[in-house]
Design a protein around this motif. Structure first.
Motif, PDB file in Angstrom:
ATOM      1  N   ASP A   1       0.824  -1.215   0.000  1.00  0.00           N
ATOM      2  CA  ASP A   1       0.000   0.000   0.000  1.00  0.00           C
ATOM      3  C   ASP A   1       0.856   1.263   0.000  1.00  0.00           C
ATOM      4  N   ILE A   2       1.994   1.177   0.668  1.00  0.00           N
ATOM      5  CA  ILE A   2       2.884   2.345   0.803  1.00  0.00           C
ATOM      6  C   ILE A   2       4.308   1.860   0.497  1.00  0.00           C
ATOM      7  N   VAL A   3       5.057   2.635  -0.276  1.00  0.00           N
ATOM      8  CA  VAL A   3       6.458   2.247  -0.523  1.00  0.00           C
ATOM      9  C   VAL A   3       7.350   3.478  -0.332  1.00  0.00           C
ATOM     10  N   HIS A   4       8.577   3.240   0.062  1.00  0.00           N
ATOM     11  CA  HIS A   4       9.558   4.309  -0.128  1.00  0.00           C
ATOM     12  C   HIS A   4      10.647   3.762  -1.042  1.00  0.00           C
ATOM     13  N   LEU A   5      11.232   4.637  -1.826  1.00  0.00           N
ATOM     14  CA  LEU A   5      12.331   4.239  -2.707  1.00  0.00           C
ATOM     15  C   LEU A   5      13.586   4.964  -2.251  1.00  0.00           C
ATOM     16  N   ASN A   6      14.716   4.300  -2.283  1.00  0.00           N
ATOM     17  CA  ASN A   6      15.965   4.980  -1.965  1.00  0.00           C
ATOM     18  C   ASN A   6      16.600   5.433  -3.277  1.00  0.00           C
ATOM     19  N   LEU A   7      16.304   6.665  -3.688  1.00  0.00           N
ATOM     20  CA  LEU A   7      16.851   7.129  -4.977  1.00  0.00           C
ATOM     21  C   LEU A   7      18.372   7.101  -4.956  1.00  0.00           C
ATOM     22  N   HIS A   8      18.954   7.359  -3.782  1.00  0.00           N
ATOM     23  CA  HIS A   8      20.411   7.410  -3.680  1.00  0.00           C
ATOM     24  C   HIS A   8      21.037   6.019  -3.735  1.00  0.00           C
ATOM     25  N   LYS A   9      20.252   5.000  -3.919  1.00  0.00           N
ATOM     26  CA  LYS A   9      20.832   3.673  -4.125  1.00  0.00           C
ATOM     27  C   LYS A   9      20.479   3.192  -5.523  1.00  0.00           C
ATOM     28  N   THR A  10      19.172   3.108  -5.773  1.00  0.00           N
ATOM     29  CA  THR A  10      18.717   2.471  -7.011  1.00  0.00           C
ATOM     30  C   THR A  10      18.874   3.366  -8.231  1.00  0.00           C
ATOM     31  N   PHE A  11      18.715   4.662  -8.044  1.00  0.00           N
ATOM     32  CA  PHE A  11      18.620   5.539  -9.213  1.00  0.00           C
ATOM     33  C   PHE A  11      19.744   6.561  -9.294  1.00  0.00           C
ATOM     34  N   SER A  12      20.936   6.136  -8.976  1.00  0.00           N
ATOM     35  CA  SER A  12      22.082   7.020  -9.118  1.00  0.00           C
ATOM     36  C   SER A  12      22.066   8.088  -8.022  1.00  0.00           C
ATOM     37  N   THR A  13      23.192   8.631  -7.764  1.00  0.00           N
ATOM     38  CA  THR A  13      23.586   9.560  -6.675  1.00  0.00           C
ATOM     39  C   THR A  13      24.425   8.761  -5.706  1.00  0.00           C
ATOM     40  N   PRO A  14      25.679   9.169  -5.630  1.00  0.00           N
ATOM     41  CA  PRO A  14      26.558   8.476  -4.689  1.00  0.00           C
ATOM     42  C   PRO A  14      26.042   8.693  -3.287  1.00  0.00           C
ATOM     43  N   HIS A  15      26.134   7.696  -2.418  1.00  0.00           N
ATOM     44  CA  HIS A  15      25.735   7.934  -1.045  1.00  0.00           C
ATOM     45  C   HIS A  15      26.716   7.299  -0.081  1.00  0.00           C
ATOM     46  N   GLY A  16      26.474   7.567   1.152  1.00  0.00           N
ATOM     47  CA  GLY A  16      27.395   7.101   2.181  1.00  0.00           C
ATOM     48  C   GLY A  16      27.671   8.281   3.083  1.00  0.00           C
ATOM     49  N   MET A  17      27.934   7.983   4.356  1.00  0.00           N
ATOM     50  CA  MET A  17      28.202   9.016   5.343  1.00  0.00           C
ATOM     51  C   MET A  17      27.046  10.001   5.479  1.00  0.00           C
ATOM     52  N   GLY A  18      25.828   9.561   5.158  1.00  0.00           N
ATOM     53  CA  GLY A  18      24.676  10.343   5.563  1.00  0.00           C
ATOM     54  C   GLY A  18      24.079  11.337   4.598  1.00  0.00           C
ATOM     55  N   GLY A  19      24.454  11.358   3.345  1.00  0.00           N
ATOM     56  CA  GLY A  19      23.659  12.217   2.476  1.00  0.00           C
ATOM     57  C   GLY A  19      24.428  12.853   1.357  1.00  0.00           C
ATOM     58  N   PRO A  20      23.775  13.624   0.491  1.00  0.00           N
ATOM     59  CA  PRO A  20      22.334  13.848   0.504  1.00  0.00           C
ATOM     60  C   PRO A  20      21.608  12.667  -0.118  1.00  0.00           C
ATOM     61  N   GLY A  21      20.405  12.428   0.328  1.00  0.00           N
ATOM     62  CA  GLY A  21      19.641  11.316  -0.218  1.00  0.00           C
ATOM     63  C   GLY A  21      18.253  11.757  -0.592  1.00  0.00           C
ATOM     64  N   SER A  22      17.440  10.786  -0.967  1.00  0.00           N
ATOM     65  CA  SER A  22      16.055  11.086  -1.273  1.00  0.00           C
ATOM     66  C   SER A  22      15.238   9.801  -1.141  1.00  0.00           C
TER      67      SER A  22
END
Ligand SMILES: Cc1ncc(COP(=O)(O)O)c(C=O)c1O
Length: 482
Positions: free
Chosen positions: A258-279
């Motif tokens: 019914d509800i989902v969240h997506l981690n754009l900073h993992k699946t859809f590009s944007t380097p991540h690690g050490m806390g941000g920025p994410g979406s």
């Protein structure tokens, strides 16, 4: 390495601010906020600055430097075109306070991105505002709460979370005011339907799941699970951090979430690690759309607007409209990959993980048998019993060979474990090399355990007291005599 303050030499200058007769303005700052002395900026030449930061940057480890098989965290390679577009001044120089008529392009991008993410995840509506996965989870939990309360259903105080879940799941549910009920996974690492049945009653508001789960396994009974949850009037929440594995193959919306969240900073590009920025955009089925946070982006007569007038919305969950540059990267990634490209991402991620799983299984035990999705969990338990060398020691030794350590000791239900996620962009050569090095370190551990126990030898800092480093970080330079 010395800090830039220690390099400071009186009189050295890199940059002088021109005196351009800017008028002095009178500001009405409170007296106690005004500084009494000039800031103690380091006195360094331009060359000092360039060398200092270049050397500092060279100590960073990243996907651009080497193999980064961090399970659950999906440290995939992010094409440089996404960076280029996100840094284009037409995107990077806009301001959230500027009139919306002058930011139509940005709003259009967000509106179209929302539509694309709805299609990819199988949801009806979405907000792009949340700043990270955990923030998306909290948003989702607040939506679940608002939904039940809107129906006058005040007794739903519980959130069910499997014991293999990411730690943010119970934390987010608790923050939203739910009592967290942990359920034991079955012997196959998946949701145990009997355990679920035992805990599923009319007081349950929501079940939080990720599929594939944090053991890298697909919840084969997901349709049955969705039925069971809905039958009791509860909602099914999807932690979308593992979406990389199913991109273009199947959708959480079609599985009954019914509800989902997506981690754009993992699946859809944007380097991540050490806390941000994410979406962490949150998508919902139609019946939950009215609870999404404000503002929502709407399209009227080819004009894009921000709508704040949603009486049943959970309200604001942060300032402005989300981490915009992450959204630009995501938009670029989806557009450049296309439908077939995204599908291939999922296929290659799963293929790479299974290829490596087979190779690693010759060195260490795999916690759960059978095909995995984008990641798998292996365990050093046998080696630890034989030699005293722990997963942590192996991870530290990997650093000496120029490889980032996999995720360790997670999920908690597997002991001395490595959770390995190779991602879709790694070549067969890289995977072969990793397996070879891992095998070599296991041999070292058997022949000379002390060698491995004292690793790493080649990193700028050897073994840290990790608890102190994270709980009492020294983030301020102490000038002499203070
Ligand atoms: C399965 C899972 N859920 C949730 C999260 C939380 O996401 P974030 O780190 O963006 O808050 C992660 C992050 O690693 C994750 O792996």
């Amino acid at each position: 390495m010395t800090t830039i303050f220690e390099m400071s030499k009186k009189g050295r200058i890199a940059f002088k601010i021109p005196n351009n007769n800017i008028k002095d303005y009178e500001f009405d700052f409170p007296e106690h906020l005004l500084r009494k002395t000039s800031p103690r900026l380091p006195q360094v030449s331009e060359l000092d600055v360039v060398r200092h930061y270049t050397n500092l940057a060279a100590k960073n480890y990243s996907v651009d430097v080497g193999f980064y098989p961090l399970g659950s965290c999906t440290m995939k390679y992010n094409p440089k075109i996404n960076e280029k577009i996100a840094n284009d001044e037409h995107f990077s120089m806009i301001h959230p306070f500027q009139p919306m008529e002058t930011a139509q392009g940005a709003l259009q991008l967000m509106y179209e991105l929302k539509e694309m993410l709805c299609e990819i995840s199988g949801m009806d509506d979405m907000t792009l505002v949340p700043s990270a996965g955990a923030h998306g989870e909290l948003t989702g939990m607040l939506i679940a709460r608002a939904y039940h309360l809107s129906r006058g259903d005040t007794k739903r105080k519980k959130a069910i979370v499997p014991d293999s879940a990411h730690g943010t799941n119970p934390a987010s549910a608790r923050m939203a005011g739910f009592e967290v009920i942990e359920i034991k996974s079955g012997p196959d690492g998946r949701v145990d339907l009997n355990e679920l049945k035992k805990h599923l009653d009319e007081e349950v508001a929501v079940l939080l799941l990720t599929n594939p789960n944090t053991l890298g396994l697909f919840e084969k009974d997901i349709i049955k699970i969705a039925e069971m949850v809905h039958e009791k009037g509860a909602l099914l929440y999807y932690d979308g951090a593992n979406l990389n594995a199913i991109l273009g193959r199947t959708r959480p919306g079609d599985m009954g979430f019914d509800i989902v969240h997506l981690n754009l900073h993992k699946t859809f590009s944007t380097p991540h690690g050490m806390g941000g920025p994410g979406s962490g955009p949150v998508g919902v089925k139609k019946h939950l759309s009215k609870f999404l946070p404000v503002p929502e982006i709407i399209k009227e007569n080819n004009t894009y607007k921000l709508n704040y007038s949603k009486p049943e919305s959970i309200g604001f969950i942060r300032s402005f409209f989300g981490n915009f540059s992450v959204l630009v990267r995501t938009y670029t990634y989806i557009k450049t990959m296309g439908k077939e490209g995204l599908k291939k991402v999922g296929q290659m991620a799963v293929l790479n993980a299974n290829y490596l799983r087979k190779k690693v299984s010759k060195i260490m035990d795999i916690a759960y048998p059978g095909l995995c999705m984008h990641e798998f969990v292996s365990t050093c338990e046998k080696l630890t019993k034989e030699t005293g060398v722990k997963a942590l020691d192996i991870a530290k030794r990997l650093l000496d060979y120029g490889i980032h350590a996999p995720t360790m000791y997670f999920p908690l239900i597997v002991h001395e474990d490595f959770m390995i996620e190779p991602t879709e962009t790694e070549s067969k050569d890289t995977l072969d090399e990793f397996a070879k090095i891992l095998g070599k370190i296991f041999e070292e551990a058997k022949q000379n355990p002390e060698l491995v126990k004292n690793a790493p030898y080649t990193t700028p800092i050897r073994r840290l007291d990790e608890a102190t480093a994270s709980r009492k970080p020294i983030v301020k330079f102490n000038f002499e005599g203070e």
